[in-house]
Design an enzyme around this catalytic site. Structure first.
Site, PDB file in Angstrom:
ATOM      1  N   PHE A  56     -33.683  22.109  22.195  1.00 10.22           N
ATOM      2  CA  PHE A  56     -33.176  23.586  22.372  1.00 10.22           C
ATOM      3  C   PHE A  56     -32.676  24.119  21.143  1.00 10.22           C
ATOM      4  O   PHE A  56     -31.322  23.875  20.829  1.00 10.22           O
ATOM      5  CB  PHE A  56     -32.559  23.809  23.662  1.00 10.22           C
ATOM      6  CG  PHE A  56     -32.534  25.351  23.793  1.00 10.22           C
ATOM      7  CD1 PHE A  56     -33.514  26.066  24.312  1.00 10.22           C
ATOM      8  CD2 PHE A  56     -31.294  26.002  23.497  1.00 10.22           C
ATOM      9  CE1 PHE A  56     -33.606  27.740  24.384  1.00 10.22           C
ATOM     10  CE2 PHE A  56     -31.210  27.670  23.588  1.00 10.22           C
ATOM     11  CZ  PHE A  56     -32.448  28.233  24.165  1.00 10.22           C
TER      12      PHE A  56
ATOM     13  N   ASP B   3     -28.145  21.025  14.299  1.00  8.95           N
ATOM     14  CA  ASP B   3     -27.870  22.083  15.030  1.00  8.95           C
ATOM     15  C   ASP B   3     -26.664  21.936  15.643  1.00  8.95           C
ATOM     16  O   ASP B   3     -26.817  21.387  16.762  1.00  8.95           O
ATOM     17  CB  ASP B   3     -29.063  22.183  15.858  1.00  8.95           C
ATOM     18  CG  ASP B   3     -28.805  23.569  16.644  1.00  8.95           C
ATOM     19  OD1 ASP B   3     -27.886  24.127  16.623  1.00  8.95           O
ATOM     20  OD2 ASP B   3     -29.808  23.980  17.240  1.00  8.95           O
TER      21      ASP B   3
ATOM     22  N   LYS C 200     -22.444  30.769  18.392  1.00  5.59           N
ATOM     23  CA  LYS C 200     -21.738  30.977  19.520  1.00  5.59           C
ATOM     24  C   LYS C 200     -19.921  30.926  19.507  1.00  5.59           C
ATOM     25  O   LYS C 200     -19.636  32.148  19.258  1.00  5.59           O
ATOM     26  CB  LYS C 200     -21.778  29.802  20.430  1.00  5.59           C
ATOM     27  CG  LYS C 200     -23.331  29.606  20.828  1.00  5.59           C
ATOM     28  CD  LYS C 200     -23.574  28.591  21.767  1.00  5.59           C
ATOM     29  CE  LYS C 200     -24.950  28.354  22.419  1.00  5.59           C
ATOM     30  NZ  LYS C 200     -25.699  29.604  22.801  1.00  5.59           N
TER      31      LYS C 200
END
Length: 400
Positions: A145, A230, A259
């Site tokens: 993801f 990532d 984030k």
């Protein structure tokens, strides 16, 4: 003028009427939070084991981050990269020094950062590696993801992320996560990069086999291929290290961050990495109106200062070990995966058959993410041992 006081159900009804149906929010309408706790509009209090998908690493409204935002709001909030401003260069330098990298390219969302890293890898492949124009390939792992842009969903293996959105962007190969032999077989002279999450979050906080990431680095070195990590969700102290790859003594050529780079106050992300890789981007190749704006950089600098003390990495290591030990004691749990204050709690088939756990948890005062038969536990790193005990006891009660 009187202000309408809306109930939780009022907010749900309004959202259904006026908002696009891009998600199915849990039926709680939050109004404020502090530390590891949030309150809803009826002032019910919840312990936050969700953590904004690791965005709230420093806790809700950390005073240092709020102070940085307030101070910058009084000075300058917006300047594009058409001009210099007094927060951009210090942010880039301080983030690079924290992570041991050489270049920083700020952006807004995690998906934007990943998309940017793919662009950089392709241009690097054509200019530096000598891959024929239009032939560059990026290898990714199944269960990944990385975001929901059109390019990123083109290599997703989650069917619901792709259905109805084709045609898809070519140039990607998918191999099994953790299978070094499959990766070796997939690499060719046209491979620009290998893009991986060091720990896969969406699939259930899945940690690859020991030695896998070291072997990935070696394969990339042998084949003159970039390694892109990532770390939008697993980076910045979530796993007990500044970068998740640090646990394996491995360095990526590029990292994507997001984030908690702003502590959840506003969207901030970045691609960071080697100068000779990021320097293939030249003026006009890429841009973002809000990327690297003064407010984002000021808050990002405050987050970097918090990380530079090492306190949050240590909290995640020590309290994470305690969290995992407590979760492993629970009945109704078949496996606990993860690292640091991040856990994928696999619920037993017997308990799953009785219905979702999140509703029972919310009734007890705990907010958590449930997906594909597991709970994803990611509390703010400011959580205490006593609050962990409280949250685990709520999970135990809900599973009983």
């Amino acid at each position: 003028m009187a202000v309408d006081v809306l109930s939780t159900q009022d907010h749900i009804t309004l959202a259904e009427s006026w908002g696009a149906h891009d998600s199915v929010p849990f039926p709680v309408a939050l109004s404020h939070g502090e530390g590891a706790w949030v309150n809803d509009v009826e002032d019910r209090r919840y312990l936050d084991f969700h953590g904004g998908y690791s965005s709230i690493n420093f806790g809700h409204r950390h005073p240092d981050l709020v102070a940085a935002a307030k101070a910058q709001l009084d000075r300058l909030t917006m300047s594009t990269r058409a001009f210099h401003h007094d927060q951009y260069a210090p942010f880039c330098r301080e983030l690079a020094e924290l992570t041991g990298t050489e270049r920083v390219l700020p952006s807004n969302s995690g998906g934007e950062a990943v998309d940017t890293a793919v662009k950089i890898a392709r241009k690097w492949a054509y200019q530096i590696k000598g891959v024929p124009d239009g032939a560059a390939e990026v290898i990714v792992a199944d269960g990944n993801f990385h975001g929901r842009t059109t390019t990123i969903i083109s290599f997703s293996t989650h069917a619901n992320h792709r259905a109805g959105f084709g045609p898809f962007t070519p140039g990607f190969k998918v191999v099994p996560f953790g299978d070094i032999d499959a990766l070796r077989s997939a690499i060719t002279e046209n491979t620009a990069a290998v893009l991986l999450e060091p720990i896969q979050g969406e699939t259930g906080v899945v940690v690859p086999p020991k030695g896998y990431l070291t072997d990935v680095r070696a394969l990339c070195d042998e084949s003159n291929t970039l390694f892109i990590a990532d770390e939008v969700q697993c980076g910045l102290a979530r796993t007990g290290a500044t970068l998740a790859l640090d646990h394996d003594g491995v360095r990526a050529d590029m990292y994507t961050l997001g984030k908690s780079l702003s502590g959840g106050l506003l969207p901030v992300s970045a691609v960071i990495g080697r100068a000779d890789v990021l320097d293939v981007i030249t003026p006009g190749d890429h841009g973002s109106t809000f990327g690297g704006n003064p407010l984002a950089c000021a808050v990002g600098r405050a987050a970097v200062r918090l990380l530079a003390t090492g306190e949050f990495q240590e909290r995640s290591r020590e309290l994470g070990a305690y969290l995992h030990s407590r979760l492993n004691e629970l009945d109704g749990v078949s496996e606990v995966r993860g690292r640091g204050l991040w856990a994928g709690v696999q619920i037993s088939e017997e308990r799953t058959a009785r219905g979702r756990v999140t509703e029972a948890l919310a009734e007890r005062g705990l907010l958590c993410r449930e997906d594909r038969g597991h709970l994803r536990v990611a509390p703010p790193l400011v959580i205490t041992r006593e609050e962990i005990d409280l949250g685990v006891s709520m999970i135990a009660d809900a599973l009983a």
